[in-house]
Write a protein that holds these residues in place. Sequence first.
Motif, PDB file in Angstrom:
ATOM      1  N   LEU A  15       0.978  -1.252   0.139  1.00 34.34           N
ATOM      2  CA  LEU A  15      -0.126   0.028   0.128  1.00 34.34           C
ATOM      3  C   LEU A  15       0.619   1.257  -0.005  1.00 34.34           C
ATOM      4  N   SER A  16       1.931   0.995   0.542  1.00 33.58           N
ATOM      5  CA  SER A  16       2.854   2.392   0.758  1.00 33.58           C
ATOM      6  C   SER A  16       3.437   2.748  -0.437  1.00 33.58           C
ATOM      7  N   ALA A  17       3.502   1.749  -1.524  1.00 31.62           N
ATOM      8  CA  ALA A  17       4.263   1.972  -2.883  1.00 31.62           C
ATOM      9  C   ALA A  17       3.371   2.749  -3.752  1.00 31.62           C
ATOM     10  N   CYS A  18       2.204   3.008  -3.436  1.00 26.26           N
ATOM     11  CA  CYS A  18       1.228   3.707  -4.233  1.00 26.26           C
ATOM     12  C   CYS A  18       0.680   4.973  -3.865  1.00 26.26           C
ATOM     13  N   ALA A  19       0.350   5.913  -4.665  1.00 23.91           N
ATOM     14  CA  ALA A  19      -0.174   7.065  -4.167  1.00 23.91           C
ATOM     15  C   ALA A  19      -1.326   7.063  -3.379  1.00 23.91           C
ATOM     16  N   THR A  20      -1.718   7.824  -2.499  1.00 19.45           N
ATOM     17  CA  THR A  20      -2.753   7.759  -1.556  1.00 19.45           C
ATOM     18  C   THR A  20      -4.062   8.209  -2.410  1.00 19.45           C
ATOM     19  N   GLY A  21      -4.911   7.087  -2.279  1.00 19.28           N
ATOM     20  CA  GLY A  21      -6.128   7.336  -3.044  1.00 19.28           C
ATOM     21  C   GLY A  21      -7.217   8.130  -2.276  1.00 19.28           C
ATOM     22  N   TYR A  22      -8.317   8.241  -2.692  1.00 21.61           N
ATOM     23  CA  TYR A  22      -9.269   8.901  -1.860  1.00 21.61           C
ATOM     24  C   TYR A  22     -10.079   8.192  -0.983  1.00 21.61           C
ATOM     25  N   HIS A  23      -9.898   8.052   0.194  1.00 18.06           N
ATOM     26  CA  HIS A  23     -10.444   7.267   1.429  1.00 18.06           C
ATOM     27  C   HIS A  23     -10.280   7.930   2.713  1.00 18.06           C
ATOM     28  N   SER A  24     -10.856   7.576   3.785  1.00 19.29           N
ATOM     29  CA  SER A  24     -11.092   8.097   5.061  1.00 19.29           C
ATOM     30  C   SER A  24      -9.504   7.550   5.615  1.00 19.29           C
ATOM     31  N   ALA A  25      -9.151   8.492   6.344  1.00 14.91           N
ATOM     32  CA  ALA A  25      -7.694   8.378   7.148  1.00 14.91           C
ATOM     33  C   ALA A  25      -7.851   7.216   8.237  1.00 14.91           C
ATOM     34  N   SER A  26      -9.365   6.959   8.779  1.00 15.99           N
ATOM     35  CA  SER A  26      -9.667   5.967   9.828  1.00 15.99           C
ATOM     36  C   SER A  26      -9.843   4.716   9.284  1.00 15.99           C
ATOM     37  N   ASN A  27      -9.618   4.452   7.722  1.00 18.58           N
ATOM     38  CA  ASN A  27      -9.638   3.109   7.503  1.00 18.58           C
ATOM     39  C   ASN A  27      -8.424   2.324   7.985  1.00 18.58           C
ATOM     40  N   PRO A  28      -8.751   1.242   8.820  1.00 18.60           N
ATOM     41  CA  PRO A  28      -7.551   0.436   9.392  1.00 18.60           C
ATOM     42  C   PRO A  28      -6.605  -0.091   8.399  1.00 18.60           C
ATOM     43  N   ILE A  29      -6.637  -0.214   7.047  1.00 19.49           N
ATOM     44  CA  ILE A  29      -5.486  -0.808   6.133  1.00 19.49           C
ATOM     45  C   ILE A  29      -5.296   0.416   5.487  1.00 19.49           C
ATOM     46  N   LEU A  30      -6.299   0.908   4.475  1.00 18.41           N
ATOM     47  CA  LEU A  30      -5.837   2.166   3.687  1.00 18.41           C
ATOM     48  C   LEU A  30      -5.499   3.483   4.577  1.00 18.41           C
ATOM     49  N   GLY A  31      -6.013   3.567   5.740  1.00 16.83           N
ATOM     50  CA  GLY A  31      -5.509   4.721   6.236  1.00 16.83           C
ATOM     51  C   GLY A  31      -4.032   4.985   6.618  1.00 16.83           C
ATOM     52  N   LEU A  32      -3.428   3.955   6.711  1.00 16.57           N
ATOM     53  CA  LEU A  32      -1.816   3.763   6.999  1.00 16.57           C
ATOM     54  C   LEU A  32      -1.128   4.703   5.650  1.00 16.57           C
ATOM     55  N   THR A  33      -1.842   5.035   4.645  1.00 16.59           N
ATOM     56  CA  THR A  33      -1.141   5.937   3.784  1.00 16.59           C
ATOM     57  C   THR A  33      -1.643   7.311   3.559  1.00 16.59           C
ATOM     58  N   GLY A  34      -2.420   7.494   4.280  1.00 17.38           N
ATOM     59  CA  GLY A  34      -3.042   8.802   4.567  1.00 17.38           C
ATOM     60  C   GLY A  34      -4.673   8.817   4.457  1.00 17.38           C
ATOM     61  N   GLY A  35      -5.181   9.962   4.240  1.00 17.84           N
ATOM     62  CA  GLY A  35      -6.655   9.963   3.593  1.00 17.84           C
ATOM     63  C   GLY A  35      -7.282  11.223   4.345  1.00 17.84           C
ATOM     64  N   TYR A  36      -8.693  11.271   4.075  1.00 15.49           N
ATOM     65  CA  TYR A  36      -9.418  12.459   4.681  1.00 15.49           C
ATOM     66  C   TYR A  36      -9.864  12.140   5.903  1.00 15.49           C
ATOM     67  N   TRP A  37      -9.978  13.424   6.757  1.00 11.80           N
ATOM     68  CA  TRP A  37     -10.745  13.266   7.981  1.00 11.80           C
ATOM     69  C   TRP A  37     -11.511  14.659   8.288  1.00 11.80           C
ATOM     70  N   ASP A  38     -12.247  14.465   9.218  1.00 19.60           N
ATOM     71  CA  ASP A  38     -13.078  15.762   9.766  1.00 19.60           C
ATOM     72  C   ASP A  38     -13.312  16.002  11.112  1.00 19.60           C
ATOM     73  N   GLN A  39     -13.577  17.021  11.636  1.00 20.07           N
ATOM     74  CA  GLN A  39     -13.592  17.112  13.073  1.00 20.07           C
ATOM     75  C   GLN A  39     -14.487  18.563  13.185  1.00 20.07           C
ATOM     76  N   PRO A  40     -15.371  18.499  14.203  1.00 19.17           N
ATOM     77  CA  PRO A  40     -16.140  19.768  14.811  1.00 19.17           C
ATOM     78  C   PRO A  40     -14.951  20.692  14.913  1.00 19.17           C
ATOM     79  N   GLY A  41     -15.098  22.021  14.543  1.00 14.84           N
ATOM     80  CA  GLY A  41     -14.248  22.982  14.926  1.00 14.84           C
ATOM     81  C   GLY A  41     -14.863  23.796  15.923  1.00 14.84           C
ATOM     82  N   PRO A  42     -14.224  24.912  16.295  1.00 10.30           N
ATOM     83  CA  PRO A  42     -14.951  25.982  17.053  1.00 10.30           C
ATOM     84  C   PRO A  42     -16.326  26.392  16.565  1.00 10.30           C
ATOM     85  N   GLY A  43     -17.256  26.416  17.471  1.00  7.80           N
ATOM     86  CA  GLY A  43     -18.669  27.057  17.111  1.00  7.80           C
ATOM     87  C   GLY A  43     -19.302  26.165  15.909  1.00  7.80           C
ATOM     88  N   ARG A  44     -19.740  26.854  14.652  1.00  4.73           N
ATOM     89  CA  ARG A  44     -20.435  25.987  13.483  1.00  4.73           C
ATOM     90  C   ARG A  44     -19.222  25.649  12.513  1.00  4.73           C
TER      91      ARG A  44
END
Length: 148
Positions: A15-44
Amino acid sequence: MKRHFLGAATMAMLLSACATGYHSASNPILGLTGGYWDQPGPGRLIKVGFSGNGYITPDKVATYLLFRCAEVAQREGGSHFIFYTSLPDAIDDRRSSERKVNALGGKPATYAYILVVPGEEPDALSAADVISRLEPVVKPAPKQGGAS
């Protein structure tokens, strides 16, 4: 037990020999190579990010970030979102469409704060427009097999 470890290590190396694809960083396997995430910020605000491995370009990371921001806006029930490159920019309402990508150890990563809004507002980005424009790049259609 040792065989499971070797299998996992082999998978991680492949997996690390390939460019990061579009997937969640929380994915237990694919997340090792990066990915997207989001979290509540201040206010809205919502903090959205994308990190890649050493095989993905900063431009691609920026594209994935913008696409994820649009998905999050729709998930949260908004049709548009306001994009801020940093928390101080959000506090001062300095809206942007510029996506800055930094590198840590040769691995590009970026984040932004978004404010989800229900309709058009000055400098707000349409989530539907962003998704329709970027989806062919972010989630390309599978190639059809067969000879011609």
